[in-house]
Design an enzyme around this catalytic site. Structure first.
Site, PDB file in Angstrom:
ATOM      1  CB  THR A  10      42.177  47.526  41.197  1.00 30.35           C
ATOM      2  OG1 THR A  10      40.951  47.023  41.727  1.00 30.35           O
ATOM      3  CG2 THR A  10      42.005  47.792  39.713  1.00 30.35           C
ATOM      4  N   GLY A 108      42.994  46.398  57.221  1.00 30.04           N
ATOM      5  CA  GLY A 108      43.804  46.486  56.015  1.00 30.04           C
ATOM      6  C   GLY A 108      44.882  47.544  56.128  1.00 30.04           C
ATOM      7  CG  ASP A 110      43.823  49.619  52.078  1.00 35.64           C
ATOM      8  OD1 ASP A 110      43.668  48.949  53.126  1.00 35.64           O
ATOM      9  OD2 ASP A 110      43.042  49.539  51.114  1.00 35.64           O
ATOM     10  CG  ASP A 130      40.914  54.523  50.022  1.00 37.23           C
ATOM     11  OD1 ASP A 130      40.834  54.846  48.818  1.00 37.23           O
ATOM     12  OD2 ASP A 130      41.924  53.988  50.503  1.00 37.23           O
ATOM     13  CB  THR A 187      18.639  51.286  28.643  1.00 40.82           C
ATOM     14  OG1 THR A 187      17.359  50.826  28.215  1.00 40.82           O
ATOM     15  CG2 THR A 187      19.299  50.210  29.502  1.00 40.82           C
TER      16      THR A 187
END
EC number: 2.7.1.33
Length: 259
Positions: A10, A108, A110, A130, A187
């Site tokens: 991201t 990975g 990370d 994480d 909702t």
């Protein structure tokens, strides 16, 4: 100075280290199409605001879970800093730990650097949580060996799936519910209860199962953007360490320089 770059699904996080202390950190959305030149314009402005010349940076290290974006980061390092970047898990920056899983190369970067940093900071058996695009739970034993873990959908992914696959449910902000009640009366509250308290219940349940399987006391270390939010509403974390990934990169770079 060291420039550590954590290239995630991201965001890309850039951190400037003086010794082992983070002097500054900056974040930009991950986009494999972003060129080395674009990174350079953006980063040069931020360095100038910090009063740092590009020539003051004498090392760059990168961890990435987005291979397509790595090339442009390498262009940035070579063209604008005159440096060959270290890549976490490769060459001089190879992981100094045992990876005790079926496919060690699939771990990975990370998660590996998190394990390295957590073992350096905290004694004993560890569970590292994480909060990223995915939420990962990793087991590291008292010798620093990576023993395996869990990959779960991240909170934003879960919410995107809920909203994107229903016709009438609205987009809501990720935040703590106003009360601890799990019976919502509208909702939006019902959605937030399901996402937030459902996630807390998932974490608590998975960590309890991991601790049982480990069979020894284990500290739970949380990192990632949402760790602080959840810390206020559960007692499962022994520590929240926002810079865990970056510190792991600094450890790898320091180790590479000493070889």
């Amino acid at each position: 100075m060291l420039l550590a770059i954590d290239l995630g699904n991201t965001n890309v996080v850039f951190a400037l280290f003086e010794g082992r202390q983070v002097r500054a950190r900056w974040r930009i959305a991950t986009d494999p199409r972003r060129t080395g030149d674009e990174y350079a314009v953006w980063l040069s402005q931020l360095l100038a605001l910090e009063g740092v010349e590009r020539s003051a940076i004498d090392g760059i290290i990168v961890s990435t879970v987005v291979p397509r974006a790595l090339h442009n980061i390498q262009v940035l390092a070579r063209k604008y800093f005159g440096l060959e970047p270290l890549i976490a898990g490769e060459g001089a920056a190879e992981y100094p730990m045992q990876i005790d899983v079926e496919q060690p190369r699939s771990l990975g970067a990370d998660r590996a650097v998190n394990a390295i940093a957590a073992h350096a900071r905290y004694p004993g058996d560890l569970i590292i949580v994480d909060f990223g695009t995915a939420t990962t739970f990793d087991a590291v034993d008292f010798n620093g060996a990576y023993k395996g873990g869990i990959i779960a959908p991240g909170l934003n992914l879960s919410l995107d799936a809920l909203v994107g696959n229903t016709a009438k449910l609205p987009r809501i902000a990720i935040e703590a519910p106003r009360t601890e009640s799990v019976i919502g009366t509208n909702t939006e509250d019902q959605m937030l209860i399901g996402v937030f308290w459902g996630y807390v219940a998932m974490m608590e349940g998975l960590i309890a199962r991991m601790k049982t399987e480990i069979g020894r006391p284990a500290k739970v270390i949380a990192t990632g953007g949402l760790a602080v939010l959840f810390q206020q509403h559960t007692r499962i974390f022994d520590a929240v360490d926002a810079d865990l990934t970056l510190d792991g990169l600094a450890i790898l770079a320091e180790r590479a320089r000493s070889q």
